[in-house]
Design a protein around this motif. Structure first.
Motif, PDB file in Angstrom:
ATOM      1  N   THR A 188       0.875  -1.172   0.000  1.00 57.15           N
ATOM      2  CA  THR A 188       0.000   0.000   0.000  1.00 57.15           C
ATOM      3  C   THR A 188       0.909   1.217   0.000  1.00 57.15           C
ATOM      4  N   ILE A 189       0.833   1.977  -1.086  1.00 64.56           N
ATOM      5  CA  ILE A 189       1.651   3.170  -1.214  1.00 64.56           C
ATOM      6  C   ILE A 189       0.820   4.277  -1.827  1.00 64.56           C
ATOM      7  N   ASN A 190       1.237   5.507  -1.595  1.00 64.78           N
ATOM      8  CA  ASN A 190       0.536   6.610  -2.244  1.00 64.78           C
ATOM      9  C   ASN A 190       1.088   6.814  -3.649  1.00 64.78           C
ATOM     10  N   TYR A 191       0.419   7.657  -4.402  1.00 64.94           N
ATOM     11  CA  TYR A 191       0.753   7.865  -5.803  1.00 64.94           C
ATOM     12  C   TYR A 191       2.175   8.391  -5.985  1.00 64.94           C
ATOM     13  N   GLU A 192       2.582   9.352  -5.173  1.00 63.63           N
ATOM     14  CA  GLU A 192       3.922   9.912  -5.320  1.00 63.63           C
ATOM     15  C   GLU A 192       4.998   8.877  -4.994  1.00 63.63           C
ATOM     16  N   THR A 193       4.759   8.049  -4.003  1.00 61.67           N
ATOM     17  CA  THR A 193       5.704   6.988  -3.671  1.00 61.67           C
ATOM     18  C   THR A 193       5.824   6.019  -4.848  1.00 61.67           C
ATOM     19  N   PHE A 194       4.687   5.683  -5.470  1.00 61.14           N
ATOM     20  CA  PHE A 194       4.690   4.824  -6.649  1.00 61.14           C
ATOM     21  C   PHE A 194       5.506   5.451  -7.771  1.00 61.14           C
ATOM     22  N   LEU A 195       5.236   6.722  -8.076  1.00 63.01           N
ATOM     23  CA  LEU A 195       5.973   7.403  -9.144  1.00 63.01           C
ATOM     24  C   LEU A 195       7.461   7.447  -8.847  1.00 63.01           C
ATOM     25  N   THR A 196       7.809   7.750  -7.618  1.00 60.59           N
ATOM     26  CA  THR A 196       9.217   7.803  -7.218  1.00 60.59           C
ATOM     27  C   THR A 196       9.865   6.435  -7.385  1.00 60.59           C
ATOM     28  N   MET A 197       9.168   5.400  -6.969  1.00 62.97           N
ATOM     29  CA  MET A 197       9.679   4.040  -7.077  1.00 62.97           C
ATOM     30  C   MET A 197       9.923   3.677  -8.548  1.00 62.97           C
ATOM     31  N   VAL A 198       8.981   3.969  -9.418  1.00 60.83           N
ATOM     32  CA  VAL A 198       9.115   3.632 -10.832  1.00 60.83           C
ATOM     33  C   VAL A 198      10.201   4.474 -11.491  1.00 60.83           C
ATOM     34  N   LEU A 199      10.196   5.778 -11.244  1.00 66.06           N
ATOM     35  CA  LEU A 199      11.187   6.647 -11.877  1.00 66.06           C
ATOM     36  C   LEU A 199      12.600   6.334 -11.404  1.00 66.06           C
ATOM     37  N   ASN A 200      12.768   6.046 -10.130  1.00 66.14           N
ATOM     38  CA  ASN A 200      14.092   5.680  -9.627  1.00 66.14           C
ATOM     39  C   ASN A 200      14.571   4.365 -10.209  1.00 66.14           C
ATOM     40  N   THR A 201      13.639   3.516 -10.580  1.00 68.90           N
ATOM     41  CA  THR A 201      13.976   2.202 -11.080  1.00 68.90           C
ATOM     42  C   THR A 201      14.241   2.206 -12.574  1.00 68.90           C
ATOM     43  N   THR A 202      13.498   3.011 -13.336  1.00 64.37           N
ATOM     44  CA  THR A 202      13.531   2.869 -14.786  1.00 64.37           C
ATOM     45  C   THR A 202      14.268   3.981 -15.509  1.00 64.37           C
ATOM     46  N   ILE A 203      14.543   5.091 -14.891  1.00 61.99           N
ATOM     47  CA  ILE A 203      15.199   6.193 -15.577  1.00 61.99           C
ATOM     48  C   ILE A 203      16.653   6.271 -15.159  1.00 61.99           C
ATOM     49  N   MET A 204      17.495   6.413 -16.157  1.00 64.71           N
ATOM     50  CA  MET A 204      18.929   6.484 -15.893  1.00 64.71           C
ATOM     51  C   MET A 204      19.254   7.735 -15.091  1.00 64.71           C
ATOM     52  N   LYS A 205      20.159   7.556 -14.172  1.00 67.08           N
ATOM     53  CA  LYS A 205      20.542   8.667 -13.299  1.00 67.08           C
ATOM     54  C   LYS A 205      21.633   9.468 -13.923  1.00 67.08           C
TER      55      LYS A 205
END
Length: 180
Positions: free
Chosen positions: A163-180
């Motif tokens: 159970t996560i909020n929308y921003e946590t979900f977005l952060t999780m996906v963006l941190n995982t899939t976008i190159m740093k």
């Protein structure tokens, strides 16, 4: 670095390869240099997203490039993926179809729906043929692994639900899939 590259190379052979790839003689390899050196065995360019993903995985100082030590690790990593790819490319077509992908990921421990496998093929099939090439296979597997690890960090009860909020979900996906 070809799809059919030999598995076991000496340090000197790897150094020679590294020097050939390092076109600007900077002592490190960037995404552009690595992409020109890679082949997925189909005479098509290696997916630039996969190249960026691999560079970022082995880029210890966040410079956007890898030194020789990191290159050696990357070489082993790609060789392992080549062996895995060959194992599941049962018809030796140079690409993996939906059935072969499902077999591979099920063997890796993923229990996913048929519609999810259809989605993976659509997402990583750059040629529109219903199959994915070696480089896209790497990207699909690494992305799935990274998302699974991110999910597992939030799945504190280890029951497959978070159970996560929308921003946590977005952060999780963006941190995982976008190159740093």
């Amino acid at each position: 670095m070809a799809y059919g590259a030999p598995n076991m190379l000496s340090q000197q052979q790897l150094w020679d390869i590294f020097q050939r790839i390092d076109k600007d003689r900077s002592g490190s390899i960037n995404c552009v240099e690595l992409q020109t050196a890679l082949s997925n065995g189909t005479w098509t360019p290696f997916n630039p997203e996969t190249v960026r993903l691999m560079i970022s995985m082995f880029d210890r100082n966040q410079s956007g490039s890898i030194d020789f030590n990191s290159f050696q690790q990357l070489w082993r990593y790609i060789t392992d993926w080549q062996n895995t790819f060959r194992t599941y490319d049962r018809d030796n077509s140079g690409s993996i179809d939906r059935h072969e992908l499902k077999t591979a990921l099920t063997t890796f421990g993923y229990r996913l729906s048929d519609s999810f496998f259809d989605l993976l093929i659509r997402k990583f099939d750059r040629q529109g043929r219903g199959t994915i090439f070696f480089d896209d296979f790497i990207q699909a597997c690494v992305m799935l692994q990274m998302l699974t690890q991110a999910f597992a960090q939030k799945d504190v009860q280890r029951n497959g639900w978070i159970t996560i909020n929308y921003e946590t979900f977005l952060t999780m996906v963006l941190n995982t899939t976008i190159m740093k």
